[in-house]
Design a protein around this motif. Structure first.
Motif, PDB file in Angstrom:
ATOM      1  N   ARG A  26      37.322  59.191  31.275  1.00  0.00           N
ATOM      2  CA  ARG A  26      37.751  58.627  32.461  1.00  0.00           C
ATOM      3  C   ARG A  26      36.435  58.817  33.217  1.00  0.00           C
ATOM      4  N   ASN A  27      35.390  59.728  33.044  1.00  0.00           N
ATOM      5  CA  ASN A  27      34.122  60.071  33.748  1.00  0.00           C
ATOM      6  C   ASN A  27      33.303  58.693  33.571  1.00  0.00           C
ATOM      7  N   LEU A  28      33.383  58.394  32.263  1.00  0.00           N
ATOM      8  CA  LEU A  28      32.565  57.241  31.828  1.00  0.00           C
ATOM      9  C   LEU A  28      32.763  55.975  32.294  1.00  0.00           C
ATOM     10  N   SER A  29      34.229  55.780  32.644  1.00  0.00           N
ATOM     11  CA  SER A  29      34.814  54.563  32.761  1.00  0.00           C
ATOM     12  C   SER A  29      35.086  54.354  34.251  1.00  0.00           C
ATOM     13  N   LEU A  30      34.482  55.371  35.093  1.00  0.00           N
ATOM     14  CA  LEU A  30      34.555  55.371  36.337  1.00  0.00           C
ATOM     15  C   LEU A  30      35.922  55.284  36.874  1.00  0.00           C
ATOM     16  N   ALA A  31      36.755  55.874  36.306  1.00  0.00           N
ATOM     17  CA  ALA A  31      38.330  55.668  36.703  1.00  0.00           C
ATOM     18  C   ALA A  31      38.596  56.215  38.130  1.00  0.00           C
ATOM     19  N   SER A  32      37.868  56.970  38.634  1.00  0.00           N
ATOM     20  CA  SER A  32      38.239  57.720  40.069  1.00  0.00           C
ATOM     21  C   SER A  32      37.590  56.821  41.082  1.00  0.00           C
ATOM     22  N   ARG A  33      36.859  55.621  40.891  1.00  0.00           N
ATOM     23  CA  ARG A  33      35.966  54.980  41.770  1.00  0.00           C
ATOM     24  C   ARG A  33      36.623  54.162  42.595  1.00  0.00           C
ATOM     25  N   GLU A  34      36.681  54.362  43.819  1.00  0.00           N
ATOM     26  CA  GLU A  34      37.245  53.369  44.670  1.00  0.00           C
ATOM     27  C   GLU A  34      36.311  52.311  45.515  1.00  0.00           C
ATOM     28  N   LEU A  35      36.753  51.065  45.269  1.00  0.00           N
ATOM     29  CA  LEU A  35      35.891  50.131  45.650  1.00  0.00           C
ATOM     30  C   LEU A  35      35.974  49.744  47.215  1.00  0.00           C
ATOM     31  N   THR A  36      34.840  49.522  47.957  1.00  0.00           N
ATOM     32  CA  THR A  36      34.827  48.885  49.338  1.00  0.00           C
ATOM     33  C   THR A  36      34.372  47.558  49.033  1.00  0.00           C
ATOM     34  N   LYS A  37      35.126  46.777  49.824  1.00  0.00           N
ATOM     35  CA  LYS A  37      34.817  45.265  49.841  1.00  0.00           C
ATOM     36  C   LYS A  37      33.494  44.983  50.289  1.00  0.00           C
ATOM     37  N   ASN A  38      32.944  43.916  49.853  1.00  0.00           N
ATOM     38  CA  ASN A  38      31.688  43.410  50.179  1.00  0.00           C
ATOM     39  C   ASN A  38      31.229  42.146  49.952  1.00  0.00           C
ATOM     40  N   HIS A  39      32.108  41.262  50.987  1.00  0.00           N
ATOM     41  CA  HIS A  39      32.229  39.792  50.584  1.00  0.00           C
ATOM     42  C   HIS A  39      31.151  39.214  51.024  1.00  0.00           C
ATOM     43  N   LEU A  40      30.782  37.971  50.432  1.00  0.00           N
ATOM     44  CA  LEU A  40      29.926  37.134  50.876  1.00  0.00           C
ATOM     45  C   LEU A  40      30.666  36.210  51.885  1.00  0.00           C
ATOM     46  N   PRO A  41      29.719  35.651  53.025  1.00  0.00           N
ATOM     47  CA  PRO A  41      30.465  35.009  53.914  1.00  0.00           C
ATOM     48  C   PRO A  41      31.109  33.431  53.629  1.00  0.00           C
ATOM     49  N   ASN A  42      30.631  32.982  52.556  1.00  0.00           N
ATOM     50  CA  ASN A  42      31.149  31.587  52.416  1.00  0.00           C
ATOM     51  C   ASN A  42      31.477  31.198  50.834  1.00  0.00           C
ATOM     52  N   CYS A  43      32.488  31.609  50.319  1.00  0.00           N
ATOM     53  CA  CYS A  43      33.138  31.438  48.995  1.00  0.00           C
ATOM     54  C   CYS A  43      34.197  30.731  48.746  1.00  0.00           C
ATOM     55  N   ARG A  44      34.218  30.208  47.558  1.00  0.00           N
ATOM     56  CA  ARG A  44      35.334  29.408  47.171  1.00  0.00           C
ATOM     57  C   ARG A  44      35.597  29.620  45.882  1.00  0.00           C
ATOM     58  N   LEU A  45      36.931  29.579  45.383  1.00  0.00           N
ATOM     59  CA  LEU A  45      37.211  29.542  43.847  1.00  0.00           C
ATOM     60  C   LEU A  45      36.940  28.088  43.354  1.00  0.00           C
ATOM     61  N   VAL A  46      36.589  28.215  42.164  1.00  0.00           N
ATOM     62  CA  VAL A  46      36.240  26.877  41.437  1.00  0.00           C
ATOM     63  C   VAL A  46      37.708  26.276  40.888  1.00  0.00           C
ATOM     64  N   LYS A  47      37.668  25.128  41.247  1.00  0.00           N
ATOM     65  CA  LYS A  47      38.907  24.308  40.781  1.00  0.00           C
ATOM     66  C   LYS A  47      38.804  23.880  39.242  1.00  0.00           C
ATOM     67  N   GLY A  48      39.932  24.150  38.363  1.00  0.00           N
ATOM     68  CA  GLY A  48      39.694  23.821  37.170  1.00  0.00           C
ATOM     69  C   GLY A  48      39.592  24.964  36.129  1.00  0.00           C
ATOM     70  N   ILE A  49      39.329  25.914  36.636  1.00  0.00           N
ATOM     71  CA  ILE A  49      38.837  27.135  35.749  1.00  0.00           C
ATOM     72  C   ILE A  49      39.773  28.261  35.818  1.00  0.00           C
ATOM     73  N   GLU A  50      40.892  28.406  35.223  1.00  0.00           N
ATOM     74  CA  GLU A  50      41.897  29.341  35.376  1.00  0.00           C
ATOM     75  C   GLU A  50      41.956  30.320  34.603  1.00  0.00           C
ATOM     76  N   TYR A  51      41.466  30.277  33.493  1.00  0.00           N
ATOM     77  CA  TYR A  51      41.413  31.304  32.263  1.00  0.00           C
ATOM     78  C   TYR A  51      40.282  31.749  31.859  1.00  0.00           C
ATOM     79  N   GLY A  52      39.473  32.336  32.859  1.00  0.00           N
ATOM     80  CA  GLY A  52      38.305  33.096  32.696  1.00  0.00           C
ATOM     81  C   GLY A  52      37.062  32.094  32.494  1.00  0.00           C
ATOM     82  N   SER A  53      35.808  32.802  32.838  1.00  0.00           N
ATOM     83  CA  SER A  53      34.595  32.330  32.526  1.00  0.00           C
ATOM     84  C   SER A  53      33.553  33.378  32.183  1.00  0.00           C
TER      85      SER A  53
END
Length: 355
Positions: A26-53
């Motif tokens: 659990r320690n190695l996997s950072l299981a207790s870590r809480e993530l604070t959002k840090n978004h970039l100002p202008n992002c969009r999802l790429v159409k046509g890629i639904e199952y990973g990249s």
């Protein structure tokens, strides 16, 4: 009665050991870590890629080659996912195009993982190296990228006993490469025990038609790998120790450890800015969530940038972070002229402005 006492004592000791290892994991996997959002100002999802990249790399002319459709044991995957390589023009941002595979190759079992491109300085030909897991096996397939036809011409399949759990790859010639093994054992139960007990038997392997050998070891898991612009150093993600290892390439193709840089996250693939030498990585901020894969409490995404990695004080910066509501399980990030492309193991792809 004596045997019962011994068995009871053994059971208590075993339970204590397993409990201690679970806490350590659990320690190695950072299981207790809480993530604070840090978004970039202008992002969009790429159409046509639904199952990973799961992995991607951007060529000098702005073409991004992307592996998609990976089916990896223990992780969520859609049965409709089809393994393929697509190309996205970073200059125009148009929807990606699937590259048709030609030659003697079983496209129906294609299960692409890490990728790397090698450009032949003699004639400019570009070769795509793909870690492939058909039928849960491990191999490397080499293609020639024919841009004008949007095709991949299959040239060669590489299999070897040392390439038993290949995760990522960096090409250093038209038929030579370095590859990482993310596990030592090949059986799934033993892989779990390997993870639980932090067995550090994973390695980096060098392959050429003339020789195949393990060139660096002692890792609990080796993940992303890439090369410096001057071709002198390799960078390896020591993912479970939250570090990037800097390795110097020797004349005999072995690797010597130069230093390690702490990144504070479980960093997956590594991309290198060919102009600045900066390292970019898609990371798993909470590895336990990623391993559990509960889409109701999704694993988040994080992009880490390392500047001046060879200096006394490298600069490690979090460029992007999301709690999984936008992007689940980031595995790679690559910049191109003020844009950033972020890929995931089994989710979507994000196209962002950095400026």
């Amino acid at each position: 009665m004596g045997k019962l006492v011994l068995l009871a004592a053994f059971g208590v000791a075993l339970s204590a050991l397993v409990g201690e290892r679970i806490i350590a994991l659990r320690n190695l996997s950072l299981a207790s870590r809480e993530l604070t959002k840090n978004h970039l100002p202008n992002c969009r999802l790429v159409k046509g890629i639904e199952y990973g990249s799961e992995d991607l790399t951007i060529l000098e002319d702005g073409l991004a080659l992307i592996s998609t459709g990976l089916k990896y044991p223990g992780l969520p995957c859609n049965p409709d996912a089809v393994g393929k390589i697509v190309v996205l023009n970073m200059r125009s941002g148009e929807n990606p195009i699937e590259l048709k595979i030609e030659g003697d190759f079983d496209a129906s079992s294609f299960n692409p993982h890490g990728i790397s491109v090698y450009t032949d300085e003699k004639d400019g030909s570009r070769y795509l190296f793909v870690v492939n897991h058909p039928h849960s096996n491990s191999q490397v397939d080499i293609f020639k990228f024919v841009e004008e036809k949007n095709t991949l011409l299959h040239l060669k399949t590489v299999k070897h006993e040392l390439l038993h759990n290949v995760n990522d790859i960096v090409a250093v010639g038209v038929d030579s490469f370095y590859a990482t093994n993310d596990h030592y054992f090949t059986f799934e139960v033993l892989k779990l025990l390997e993870l639980l007990f932090s067995i550090s038997w994973c390695d980096v392997v060098y392959y050429s038609p003339e020789e195949v050998k393990s060139v660096a070891g002692g890792f609990p898991s080796t993940n992303g790998i890439n090369i410096s612009p001057n071709k002198r150093y390799l960078y390896v993600s020591d993912i479970m120790n939250h570090r990037i290892a800097v390795m110097e390439i020797q004349k005999d193709n072995t690797l010597s450890r130069v230093k390690e840089v702490a990144v504070g996250s479980l960093c997956d693939n590594i991309e290198v800015d060919r102009e600045t030498g900066d390292l970019w990585s898609g990371c798993h901020p909470n590895g336990m969530k990623f391993l559990i894969g509960d889409l109701n409490d999704p694993p988040g995404s994080e992009v880490i940038r390392i500047q001046n990695i060879h200096s006394e004080e490298p600069v490690v910066t979090q460029v992007y972070a999301d709690d999984g509501r936008v992007l689940i399980g980031s595995s790679v990030a690559a910049p191109y002229k003020g844009k950033l492309l972020i890929g995931t193991v089994y989710h979507k792809t994000l196209y962002c402005d950095l400026n």
